[in-house]
Design a protein around this motif. Structure first.
Motif, PDB file in Angstrom:
ATOM      1  N   SER A 134      56.152  87.459  65.349  1.00 28.59           N
ATOM      2  CA  SER A 134      54.994  88.130  65.954  1.00 28.59           C
ATOM      3  C   SER A 134      54.450  89.237  65.064  1.00 28.59           C
ATOM      4  O   SER A 134      53.239  89.445  65.009  1.00 28.59           O
ATOM      5  CB  SER A 134      55.356  88.744  67.308  1.00 28.59           C
ATOM      6  N   TRP A 136      55.717  90.111  61.608  1.00 26.25           N
ATOM      7  CA  TRP A 136      55.785  90.005  60.149  1.00 26.25           C
ATOM      8  C   TRP A 136      55.198  88.705  59.614  1.00 26.25           C
ATOM      9  O   TRP A 136      54.684  88.659  58.516  1.00 26.25           O
ATOM     10  CB  TRP A 136      57.225  90.158  59.667  1.00 26.25           C
ATOM     11  N   LEU A 137      55.322  87.602  60.398  1.00 25.24           N
ATOM     12  CA  LEU A 137      54.761  86.334  59.921  1.00 25.24           C
ATOM     13  C   LEU A 137      53.376  86.167  60.536  1.00 25.24           C
ATOM     14  O   LEU A 137      52.938  86.990  61.342  1.00 25.24           O
ATOM     15  CB  LEU A 137      55.677  85.178  60.335  1.00 25.24           C
ATOM     16  N   ASP A 138      52.703  85.075  60.171  1.00 28.71           N
ATOM     17  CA  ASP A 138      51.407  84.794  60.782  1.00 28.71           C
ATOM     18  C   ASP A 138      51.667  84.078  62.102  1.00 28.71           C
ATOM     19  O   ASP A 138      51.930  82.872  62.139  1.00 28.71           O
ATOM     20  CB  ASP A 138      50.584  83.920  59.820  1.00 28.71           C
ATOM     21  N   TRP A 140      49.905  82.975  64.518  1.00 28.34           N
ATOM     22  CA  TRP A 140      49.054  81.852  64.948  1.00 28.34           C
ATOM     23  C   TRP A 140      49.243  80.600  64.105  1.00 28.34           C
ATOM     24  O   TRP A 140      48.748  79.535  64.456  1.00 28.34           O
ATOM     25  CB  TRP A 140      47.576  82.281  64.953  1.00 28.34           C
ATOM     26  N   ALA A 141      49.991  80.723  62.976  1.00 26.79           N
ATOM     27  CA  ALA A 141      50.133  79.571  62.077  1.00 26.79           C
ATOM     28  C   ALA A 141      50.793  78.377  62.751  1.00 26.79           C
ATOM     29  O   ALA A 141      50.602  77.242  62.326  1.00 26.79           O
ATOM     30  CB  ALA A 141      50.942  79.976  60.838  1.00 26.79           C
ATOM     31  N   LYS A 172      49.337  75.405  56.939  1.00 19.56           N
ATOM     32  CA  LYS A 172      50.758  75.497  56.585  1.00 19.56           C
ATOM     33  C   LYS A 172      51.589  74.489  57.382  1.00 19.56           C
ATOM     34  O   LYS A 172      52.528  73.888  56.871  1.00 19.56           O
ATOM     35  CB  LYS A 172      51.267  76.926  56.816  1.00 19.56           C
ATOM     36  N   TRP A 275      45.584  77.300  54.274  1.00 23.53           N
ATOM     37  CA  TRP A 275      46.852  77.983  53.955  1.00 23.53           C
ATOM     38  C   TRP A 275      46.756  78.537  52.530  1.00 23.53           C
ATOM     39  O   TRP A 275      47.153  77.873  51.576  1.00 23.53           O
ATOM     40  CB  TRP A 275      48.053  77.038  54.089  1.00 23.53           C
ATOM     41  N   GLU A 278      50.193  82.386  48.438  1.00 23.37           N
ATOM     42  CA  GLU A 278      50.513  83.751  48.011  1.00 23.37           C
ATOM     43  C   GLU A 278      50.679  83.742  46.504  1.00 23.37           C
ATOM     44  O   GLU A 278      51.216  82.783  45.951  1.00 23.37           O
ATOM     45  CB  GLU A 278      51.875  84.171  48.568  1.00 23.37           C
TER      46      GLU A 278
END
Ligand code: HEM
Length: 290
Positions: A134, A136-138, A140-141, A172, A275, A278
């Protein structure tokens, strides 16, 4: 009604009331056979009938070959923390499945202690994952978006031989992974929530033992839900391991160990706009200004 009676084991409580005690254990075989059938049918389908993946943006992809030079050789996919979570969860999930079901199919051992400890590890790791994903990551991915629905429609039409433009490459996570993740949320949370209550039934040293916390009927339903979620997880885990082992998916599986995937694999399967990689030194749009 008759079918529901058969998939549950019943008993009579001290007051003469008929109460469920757990699922009927033949459901273990139903789940294992369902999982196995899925794998066999899918493997035959891919080997003999499926067409090559067709994506819409071949021209776009050629343009992106210029972009390739700007991308790092390895595209980061899963952070170390995300990988650690995945493997801790996998170890606890396998421990839970084996400790729960081996004794039911004839391999007797003192399973409850290993089971509740693995259950506590799974519960803690899932709590951690929800917070990590919730903030640190995306977040909604992993949920289906509009492009997924539009593309699913195109893929269904093409599957039935009707005319439709080819779908875009994936974000992704492809729609199938997102739906699978949804099924894992439903079954996993059912097993976890009921399992936490069931901790009160066994001597854990963490929670006070209290088998009278709920009525016989409620306990029975709790065990039934725990069992249904458990056998559901047999089939779901089989599917997951099968896909991870498929040759065309090995690059994705390896990224769950090493953290990254080849630039070529990324450009072949994923849409850099859906996606973004990075570590790219330019944005996916930059070629239009060439
Ligand atoms: C996710 C995979 C899981 C599977 C496949 C699974 C499966 C099972 C099964 C089949 C039983 C026997 C139930 C019965 O006799 O009706 C059981 C019992 C139990 N489970 Fe799980 N479970 C899972 C997760 C958990 C979790 C996450 C916890 C704790 C947080 C947990 C705690 C317990 C406890 C305490 C019992 C023993 C209850 C007793 O003997 O009275 N389980 N589990």
């Amino acid at each position: 009604m008759g079918a529901i009676r058969k998939i549950i084991q019943w008993a009579t409580d001290p007051w003469g009331q008929t109460v469920p005690i757990h699922i009927a254990w033949f459901l273990i075989w139903v789940a294992a056979i369902a999982g196995l059938s899925f794998l066999v049918i899918h493997a035959i389908w891919i080997r003999y009938f499926a067409r090559r993946e067709g994506f819409a943006d071949r021209v776009q992809r050629e343009l992106e070959e210029h972009l390739a030079a700007e991308l790092p050789e390895r595209i980061p996919r899963h952070s170390l923390v995300a990988r650690l979570f995945h493997w801790i969860m996998a170890a606890s999930m396998f421990t839970l499945l084996f400790t729960a079901f081996l004794p039911k199919v004839g391999v007797q051992f003192d399973w409850v202690t290993y089971h509740w400890i693995a259950g506590t590890v799974l519960t803690a790791s899932v709590l951690f994952h929800v917070i990590h994903a919730s903030f640190w990551l995306d977040f909604w991915a992993i949920w289906p978006d509009k492009a997924d629905i539009q593309d699913a429609w195109k893929r269904i039409r093409r599957f039935f031989g009707q005319s439709a433009l080819p779908p875009r490459r994936f974000a992704k996570y492809p729609l199938e992974n997102k739906l699978y993740h949804g099924a894992i949320i439903a079954t996993g949370l059912s097993a976890i929530l009921t399992g936490v209550f069931m901790l009160f039934r066994v001597r854990t040293g963490i929670l006070p033992r209290n088998p009278y916390l709920l009525s016989d009927m409620t306990w029975g339903l709790m065990y039934v839900l725990h069992g249904l979620a458990g056998v559901g997880l047999i089939a779901l885990v089989m599917m997951h391991v099968y896909f991870a082992a498929r040759p065309e998916k090995l690059a994705i599986t390896k990224s769950m160990i090493f953290g990254s995937m080849d630039r070529e694999f990324y450009l072949e399967h994923y849409d850099p706009e859906r996606w973004p990689a990075e570590g790219a030194s330019v944005s996916p749009h930059s070629h239009s200004n060439d």
